[in-house]
Scaffold this active site. Structure first.
Site, PDB file in Angstrom:
ATOM      1  N   ASP A   1      44.065  44.975  88.671  1.00 18.89           N
ATOM      2  CA  ASP A   1      43.133  44.856  87.559  1.00 18.89           C
ATOM      3  C   ASP A   1      43.868  45.342  86.308  1.00 18.89           C
ATOM      4  OD1 ASP A   1      41.180  45.065  85.647  1.00 18.89           O
ATOM      5  OD2 ASP A   1      39.763  46.183  86.878  1.00 18.89           O
TER       6      ASP A   1
ATOM      7  N   TYR B   1      38.351  52.402  87.869  1.00 22.28           N
ATOM      8  CA  TYR B   1      37.172  51.791  87.242  1.00 22.28           C
ATOM      9  C   TYR B   1      37.394  50.287  87.162  1.00 22.28           C
ATOM     10  CZ  TYR B   1      33.872  50.172  83.740  1.00 22.28           C
ATOM     11  OH  TYR B   1      32.896  49.465  83.091  1.00 22.28           O
TER      12      TYR B   1
ATOM     13  N   LYS C   1      39.924  42.483  77.924  1.00 19.26           N
ATOM     14  CA  LYS C   1      40.142  43.420  76.825  1.00 19.26           C
ATOM     15  C   LYS C   1      41.028  42.876  75.692  1.00 19.26           C
ATOM     16  CE  LYS C   1      37.672  47.018  78.197  1.00 19.26           C
ATOM     17  NZ  LYS C   1      37.737  47.554  79.536  1.00 19.26           N
TER      18      LYS C   1
ATOM     19  N   TYR D   1      25.838  53.147  77.665  1.00 16.75           N
ATOM     20  CA  TYR D   1      26.192  54.480  78.159  1.00 16.75           C
ATOM     21  C   TYR D   1      25.552  55.588  77.336  1.00 16.75           C
ATOM     22  CZ  TYR D   1      30.059  51.672  80.072  1.00 16.75           C
ATOM     23  OH  TYR D   1      30.810  50.714  80.690  1.00 16.75           O
TER      24      TYR D   1
HETATM   25  C1  LIG Z   1      36.867  47.419  80.740  1.00 15.43           C
HETATM   26  C2  LIG Z   1      37.352  47.214  82.130  1.00 15.43           C
HETATM   27  C3  LIG Z   1      36.635  46.423  83.037  1.00 15.43           C
HETATM   28  C4  LIG Z   1      35.305  45.793  82.704  1.00 15.43           C
HETATM   29  O1  LIG Z   1      35.395  44.906  81.659  1.00 15.43           O
HETATM   30  P1  LIG Z   1      34.057  44.458  80.865  1.00 15.43           P
HETATM   31  O2  LIG Z   1      34.521  43.430  79.913  1.00 15.43           O
HETATM   32  O3  LIG Z   1      33.557  45.699  80.193  1.00 15.43           O
HETATM   33  O4  LIG Z   1      33.110  43.952  81.872  1.00 15.43           O
HETATM   34  C5  LIG Z   1      37.169  46.244  84.297  1.00 15.43           C
HETATM   35  N1  LIG Z   1      38.333  46.802  84.657  1.00 15.43           N
HETATM   36  C6  LIG Z   1      39.049  47.563  83.802  1.00 15.43           C
HETATM   37  C7  LIG Z   1      40.354  48.135  84.242  1.00 15.43           C
HETATM   38  C8  LIG Z   1      38.575  47.813  82.513  1.00 15.43           C
HETATM   39  O5  LIG Z   1      39.276  48.587  81.685  1.00 15.43           O
END
Ligand SMILES: *Cc1c(COP(=O)(O)O)cnc(C)c1O
Length: 444
Positions: free
Chosen positions: A263, A170, A292, A42
């Site tokens: 998600d 996102y 994460k 980024y």
């Molecule tokens: C960080 C994130 C992603 C993507 O995860 P990566 O490991 O960076 O590919 C997808 N969804 C959410 C809600 C996120 O916070």
């Protein structure tokens, strides 16, 4: 046309002048020489400030090569939930390293992965109990999308390839996940390439719910599922919504016979105040994605967890009904060992209590920001504190200002946010929130 040779940019001048943040004369030339070969995330490489060379981490501290120490306000993109270098996770990874760092997952399984799968299944609500491991969040979301699309195919319901996603959401940076992320600025270059999914406002009131119902009525037979980050939309702007939104989404998904995907890559593992955000609304999604904080910020690992009915749609004598996905490093044994150790640290419920304390400290600490110029909103939920500004003109300048205050805080878009380790002490929270207030005050 400049050839590749002439197109090679010269390294930033400051690297070779007074700006070298490394100790001189210690043979640490990895920084200036390596920077010429690294491509950072980024970042407009030409104008972005130099990245800070980190030599060590511990708890909530980042130690820089020049001896400076920063209090980490965002726990490495919210992964290091127990602080850096937690001894329990470190030991588990070391122990696993002695035995077996990795083995392919095609035709082979191992104790760490199977243990982790059963533990996740036991922790997650309802019958979310079939775990598919991957190595990053974006890929976990892609797997969820593939599961949802093929669910309908396998059920003989034809092509349903469209997803409903929400403004401010996102879900990742890969080609499929960009198409369900509301990141107009960020992913603009690829707009023409992306599948057109359906974007909607979160059903937060009657009007937005009615609009969503209209959308679903019009497209239900081509929609595979609805995807949402429950309670907090993270990278898209740290926006909060009420648990009732999740209840509405569950009801609508049931009514229109759609799969509901949560998600929880950002919200999972106590970040919002419950172990998983879906618990706050007592809603069970059909598929959930985790990453994460899954390994406590130690190793890359992600999981897509499906309910029985989703898995059952793949259970067949027909090889064509199988889920055709399998990352090389899926279920990496070191990552799974780290994740199991991380789950141990949640077991006594202490972390949830810590999140409650962090929440009240953040509320207290950020309250003064409300009256500062340019601030349009201050909000806190769980271990997430947000100061939203009208807009941030000089993102890079603001980021540097935080470093000068001895903190690592990385504003995105128009928000300054904190999402620290859940083990962070009261003093550190005070210093982080103070840094935000001070930087905003000094900001002309
Ligand atoms: C960080 C994130 C992603 C993507 O995860 P990566 O490991 O960076 O590919 C997808 N969804 C959410 C809600 C996120 O916070």
């Amino acid at each position: 046309m400049p050839g590749p040779k002439t197109a090679t940019p010269t390294p930033p001048a400051s690297l070779h002048s007074a700006g070298d943040p490394l100790h001189k004369g210690e043979g640490k030339d990895w920084y200036p020489s390596g920077l010429e070969h690294i491509w950072l995330p980024y970042a407009q490489m030409k104008t972005a400030p130099l990245p800070l060379p980190v030599v060590r981490t511990e708890g909530t501290r980042i130690y820089l090569a020049d001896g400076r120490e920063l209090i980490d306000g965002i726990a490495s993109w919210w992964t290091a939930c127990h602080g850096y270098n937690h001894p329990h996770i470190r030991q588990a990874v070391q122990k696993q390293l002695e035995v077996m760092p990795h083995v392919m997952f095609g035709g082979l399984v191992h104790e760490q992965a199977l243990t982790l799968a059963s533990r996740l299944a036991a922790m997650l609500p309802g019958d979310l109990d079939r775990v598919f491991f991957t190595d990053s969040g974006s890929v976990a979301v892609e797997v969820a999308m593939k599961m949802a699309i093929q669910y309908w195919l396998n059920a003989g319901q034809g092509k349903r390839e469209t997803f409903v996603y929400f403004r401010g959401g996102y879900h990742g940076d890969t080609l499929a996940t960009m198409a369900i992320s509301d990141e107009t600025g960020m992913h603009q270059a690829f707009a023409g390439l992306l599948h057109r999914h359906l974007v909607a406002d979160l059903p937060e009131d009657e009007e937005s719910e009615a609009a969503l119902v209209t959308l679903l009525e019009r497209h239900a037979d081509t929609i595979a599922g609805i995807i949402v980050e429950p309670l907090i939309q993270g990278a898209g702007g740290m926006r909060f919504h009420d648990p009732s939104v999740l209840t509405r989404l569950r009801r609508l998904a049931d009514h229109f016979d759609l799969l509901l995907i949560f998600d929880e890559i950002f919200t999972g593992f106590a970040r919002t105040g419950t172990m998983f955000a879906c618990e706050s609304a007592d809603v069970v999604p059909d598929i959930i994605t985790l990453s994460k904080a899954l390994t406590g910020g130690t190793l890359p690992l992600a999981a897509t967890v499906a309910r029985k009915k989703v898995f059952n749609a793949f259970w067949s004598d027909d090889p064509m009904h199988a889920l055709m996905h399998g990352p090389t490093y899926m279920a990496n044994a070191l990552g799974c060992a780290a994740a199991n150790a991380s789950l141990d640290l949640f077991e006594d419920g202490g972390r949830l209590k810590q999140v409650a304390c962090i929440e009240s400290s953040l509320k207290q600490g950020l309250a003064t920001c409300r009256d500062l110029p340019g601030v349009v909103d201050v909000r806190v939920r769980g271990a997430v504190g947000v100061v939203e500004l009208e807009h941030i003109e000089d993102l890079n300048g603001l980021r540097s200002a935080f470093v000068e205050k001895g903190t690592f805080i990385r504003p995105v878009g128009s928000v300054i946010y904190l999402a620290p380790a859940l083990t962070i002490g009261q003093d550190d929270i005070v210093r982080l929130t103070q840094a935000i207030a001070d930087v905003l005050r000094e900001r002309r």
